[in-house]
Motif scaffolding. Structure first.
Motif, PDB file in Angstrom:
ATOM      1  N   CYS A 200     114.819 -50.366 -50.240  1.00 30.10           N
ATOM      2  CA  CYS A 200     114.020 -51.502 -49.762  1.00 30.10           C
ATOM      3  C   CYS A 200     113.807 -51.353 -48.265  1.00 30.10           C
ATOM      4  N   SER A 201     114.899 -51.151 -47.545  1.00 23.07           N
ATOM      5  CA  SER A 201     114.844 -51.052 -46.085  1.00 23.07           C
ATOM      6  C   SER A 201     113.976 -49.889 -45.624  1.00 23.07           C
TER       7      SER A 201
ATOM      8  N   ASP B 248     121.333 -45.210 -48.301  1.00 20.09           N
ATOM      9  CA  ASP B 248     120.535 -44.084 -47.833  1.00 20.09           C
ATOM     10  C   ASP B 248     121.278 -43.313 -46.744  1.00 20.09           C
TER      11      ASP B 248
HETATM   12  C1  LIG Z   1     117.588 -38.391 -55.027  1.00 20.01           C
HETATM   13  C2  LIG Z   1     117.467 -39.804 -55.404  1.00 20.01           C
HETATM   14  N1  LIG Z   1     118.479 -40.416 -56.061  1.00 20.01           N
HETATM   15  C3  LIG Z   1     118.379 -41.703 -56.403  1.00 20.01           C
HETATM   16  C4  LIG Z   1     117.267 -42.419 -56.088  1.00 20.01           C
HETATM   17  C5  LIG Z   1     117.175 -43.851 -56.517  1.00 20.01           C
HETATM   18  N2  LIG Z   1     117.314 -44.810 -55.410  1.00 20.01           N
HETATM   19  C6  LIG Z   1     116.241 -45.381 -54.829  1.00 20.01           C
HETATM   20  S1  LIG Z   1     116.628 -46.483 -53.634  1.00 20.01           S
HETATM   21  C7  LIG Z   1     118.278 -46.248 -53.909  1.00 20.01           C
HETATM   22  C8  LIG Z   1     119.314 -47.029 -53.172  1.00 20.01           C
HETATM   23  C9  LIG Z   1     118.920 -47.504 -51.849  1.00 20.01           C
HETATM   24  O1  LIG Z   1     119.959 -48.238 -51.305  1.00 20.01           O
HETATM   25  P1  LIG Z   1     120.024 -48.554 -49.778  1.00 20.01           P
HETATM   26  O2  LIG Z   1     119.823 -47.329 -48.969  1.00 20.01           O
HETATM   27  O3  LIG Z   1     121.269 -49.308 -49.515  1.00 20.01           O
HETATM   28  O4  LIG Z   1     118.724 -49.426 -49.512  1.00 20.01           O
HETATM   29  P2  LIG Z   1     118.351 -50.915 -49.949  1.00 20.01           P
HETATM   30  O5  LIG Z   1     117.437 -50.801 -51.105  1.00 20.01           O
HETATM   31  O6  LIG Z   1     119.609 -51.645 -50.284  1.00 20.01           O
HETATM   32  O7  LIG Z   1     117.682 -51.441 -48.741  1.00 20.01           O
HETATM   33  C10 LIG Z   1     118.496 -45.290 -54.922  1.00 20.01           C
HETATM   34  C11 LIG Z   1     119.829 -44.898 -55.389  1.00 20.01           C
HETATM   35  C12 LIG Z   1     116.213 -41.752 -55.420  1.00 20.01           C
HETATM   36  N3  LIG Z   1     115.081 -42.364 -55.060  1.00 20.01           N
HETATM   37  N4  LIG Z   1     116.352 -40.471 -55.080  1.00 20.01           N
END
Ligand SMILES: Cc1ncc(C[n+]2csc(CCOP(=O)(O)OP(=O)(O)O)c2C)c(N)n1
Ligand code: SF4
Ligand code: SF4
Lengths: 387, 70, 291
Positions: free
Chosen positions: C67-68, C111
């Protein structure tokens, strides 16, 4: 590249004639092509490319960085390319496997870059110091989704140098990653090489319109129609670059089948429309041949030995070497298969190009495989055994 | 005076909660999006601009009164 | 004196002007859930950009996935929305290639600290001259609330249905111990501190890391019963203590006050030091050896 830059590169490289190995030839070719960024990670048998670049790049005002892993090295190269540099990395099988995700990103974001893969035996850590040709399919199908690859495969050291330059030119012209395939034997083998005096280089097409009118992922206006102009970061174009499916302006368009179809087809077609222009083969003794030896890279040197020996023995052999692996030379293989009764594909794996040749060959032509793994190249007899 | 961009507002109500002057309240009616957007209570706002910053959705702009009248 | 004048001017600029100058209005409204703090992080960043007067033609934003990491898409600027966890490695290539560009990275806790952890510690170690703004919401938001390396022990997540068994990483502490030269942490509820801090981060010639604790009102809040948006925002605020106060209590506080500290998260500028950045050192090397 301008005269001054070329002279700088030549000065850094040194003598006009040198006795060097394939890895060094890659570094020299890169410098001459205008490469000014290298992001690497050590791996046998490709480390010498990084070592040479670490030494030479600062001398020509270029930047070298050893990243924390191959995921990082290819990422840094993409970042550098968007910032306007001709950029490259070099690796071997395990590193190439790690790079696959961002190779996909480079395809999706149409980022020019060069990746030299000095192949070793796999899978996994395999035989680190010994050569193989097992990564061929990985450059074509390794990342997920649809894309078209450009993959070059030289078979001697001078050609390695020249093809490194060609790899950069194609990357710039088509806005795409280009693979340069060596193998441990080629990477570490020494031959005499001449540093070319004149070098023809291609620079990616830049937009000429003001930023408001610039469409970063649309039609090319004055180069190839399917290759859009490239707005370098820091020049006011405000390009949004994403690995998500995007519209012509670069913005996410992830819900519509048509948007994705349009984008990916253009990206694939920009390369495959030019298949004929891109493919490059070397032919020998094919005029009266009944049986053709098809090979590429280091194996073609064994195939040449087999050709000569077979001919001496009175066999009507011919030789076809793939200098470009992807796009695959469909027309050449179709034609060849109509003119001979049998094709023997020789390669250092258990059959990769063999299947491609079979797919495009005439059904009446017999296709045999002279495979070999374990880090030794074929002897001519091993190829002749399949004839 | 506050100006609200209803297209951007998602109805979190943080502006209402954190306004030091209680100058905002939820609208009585639901809007098209199904939320109660903030409306201004007459003559309370002192123009501190907190709501503008606390709004996660870029929906609020604080304008000076005379500016508004112009 | 001159500085003061400048400052006044900045304060005069209206929110509308800021938004018209920096936002891609055609991408708005943004995708973030109601009450999510990620929008605030963007807003505070825009104010910091304006205060610092950065040239948007010479600025590049990067992000990973989450999201971020969608933030750069809302800013009218060159930007690279890269792959999950890799933004800092891409950013390294951008900054080294053209050291004149201002390079700013948006990332999430998953991330940055999960999949991108290796790039993160090495970017800090190199003290590469970029500014990282990390949104820490304790969870994988975009994928629907799975446990993150930052999720506090015992908290619930879709993949920690019985409570998180693992200890959490402290991103800011990690940045400090890895070599970042400006490290700060803030909550989203108080706008001025993060705005000033992001501005300081932009000024620092080296790796700057600003951790923004930001409530995820959907994935985290629901699973951990944080109550209404307002209650959740307040909880975040009550949970924090200024680093100066923390230090004072640690030294002079009563036993009772010290006990309370255990539950608190330090906010403020946590670390500052002067050290040459990698991009600068590469430039120096080139001057030295160029033919
Ligand atoms: C290589 C890979 N693994 C898994 C994903 C799935 N994925 C998309 S966003 C995400 C988590 C993001 O979490 P965070 O960085 O905390 O960001 P937030 O959405 O909480 O802001 C994952 C696991 C992906 N896009 N690419
Ligand atoms: S500007 Fe201040 S006083 Fe006025 S409505 Fe907003 S928060 Fe309340
Ligand atoms: S899922 Fe959480 S982090 Fe993502 S936009 Fe919604 S509230 Fe914000």
């Amino acid at each position: 590249m301008n005269e001054e830059e070329l002279n700088k590169a030549k000065k850094a490289i040194g003598e006009e004639y040198q006795f060097i190995h394939g890895d060094t030839a890659v570094a020299y070719g890169a410098l001459l092509a205008g490469c000014r960024f290298f992001g690497g990670y050590p791996i046998t048998p490709a480390s010498e490319i990084a070592e040479k670049m670490a030494k030479l790049l600062p001398k020509v005002g270029g930047k070298y960085i050893q990243m924390e892993d191959e995921l990082g090295s290819i990422a840094s190269v993409i970042g550098s390319s968007w910032t306007g540099a001709k950029a490259m990395t070099a690796t071997s099988g395990p590193g190439l496997s790690l790079m696959q995700e961002n190779i996909g990103f480079a395809h999706m974001s149409e980022t020019p870059l060069v990746l030299a893969d000095v192949q070793r035996s796999g899978p996994s850590t395999g035989q680190p110091t010994l050569g193989a040709q097992g990564d061929i399919m990985q450059t074509r199908y390794g990342s997920h989704g649809d894309f078209a690859a450009i993959t070059l495969s030289p078979n001697n050291i001078q050609e390695t140098l020249n093809y490194t330059i060609r790899a950069f030119n194609l990357a710039e012209e088509y806005r795409t990653p280009v693979f340069l395939m060596l193998s441990a034997d080629l990477g570490h083998m020494r031959e005499k090489v001449r540093i070319p005096d004149e070098v023809e280089t291609f620079e990616r097409k830049r937009p000429k319109v003001p930023p408001e009118e610039y469409i970063p992922f649309g039609k090319g206006e004055y180069g190839k129609e399917k290759v859009p102009e490239f707005g370098v970061f820091g020049e006011g174009y405000h390009t949004y670059v994403t690995g998500l499916t995007h519209d012509e302006h670069g913005f996410p368009a992830t819900d519509d089948q048509q948007d994705h179809d349009k984008l990916i087809r253009r990206q694939v077609e920009k390369i495959l429309d030019d298949r004929e222009e891109l493919t490059d083969v070397e032919k020998r003794s094919l005029d009266d041949a009944d049986i053709a030896l098809v090979s590429y890279g280091i194996t073609s040197r064994s195939a040449l030995g087999a050709l000569n020996k077979g001919r001496e023995e009175g066999k009507k052999l011919g030789y076809l070497r793939l200098k470009t692996l992807w796009p695959f030379p469909i027309k050449e293989i179709e034609e060849l298969s109509k003119n001979v009764d049998k094709i023997v594909v020789a390669e250092l794996n258990l059959g990769q190009m063999y299947h491609k040749v079979k797919e495009h060959a005439d059904k009446d032509c017999e296709i045999a495989l002279a495979d070999k793994i374990g880090g030794e190249i074929h002897s001519p007899d091993e190829i002749l055994a399949e004839v | 005076m506050i100006e609200l961009n209803e297209e951007y507002c998602k109805g979190c109500n943080l502006c209402i909660v954190y306004c030091p002057r209680d100058a905002l309240e939820p609208a009585e009616e639901l809007n098209e999006k199904g939320i109660h957007p903030p409306v201004e209570v007459e003559d309370r706002c002192n123009g501190c601009r907190l709501c503008e910053l606390i709004c996660p959705d870029f929906a609020i702009t604080v304008v000076e009164k005379d500016e508004e009248e112009e | 004196m001159e500085k003061k004048e400048e400052k006044r001017e900045v304060e005069m600029i209206s929110a509308k002007e800021i938004r018209d100058k920096y936002l891609r209005h055609d991408m708005m409204p943004h995708i973030f859930c109601t009450g999510c703090g990620i929008g605030n992080v963007l807003d505070y960043t825009l104010w910091a950009l304006e205060k610092e007067g950065l040239d948007m033609d010479k600025t590049v934003f990067l992000s990973g996935i989450g999201c971020s990491s969608r933030l750069p898409g809302y800013i009218d600027v060159d930007s690279l929305h890269t792959t999950h966890g890799r933004a800092l490695a891409f950013a390294t290539g951008v900054k080294i290639t053209n050291p004149e560009l201002n390079v700013i990275v948006f990332t999430g806790d998953g991330d940055c600290m999960g999949i991108g952890g290796n790039h993160f510690i090495h970017a800090c170690r190199r003290n590469i001259d970029i500014t990282v703004i990390a949104v820490n919401n304790y969870i994988y938001g975009m994928t629907g609330g799975q446990v993150a390396p930052t999720t506090p022990e015992g908290d619930y997540a879709t993949t920690a249905p019985y409570g998180n068994l693992e200890p959490a990483f402290d991103m800011s502490e990690m940045a400090i111990s890895s070599g970042a030269t400006y490290v700060a942490r803030w909550g989203v509820k108080r706008p001025n501190q993060p705005i000033n801090s992001i501005q300081e981060a932009l000024q620092n010639k080296g790796m700057s890391f600003v951790e923004m604790m930001s409530p995820c009102t959907t994935a985290y809040s629901r699973q951990n019963r944080m109550g209404s948006i307002e209650e959740f925002w307040d909880w975040y605020d009550n949970k924090t203590i200024l680093a100066e106060d923390h230090e004072r209590i640690k030294q002079y506080g009563s036993e009772e006050e010290k006990e309370e500290l255990k539950d608190k998260i330090k906010v403020g500028v946590l670390h500052k030091e002067e050290k040459k950045s990698l991009s600068e050192r590469i430039q120096e090397l080139i001057e030295e050896v160029q033919v």
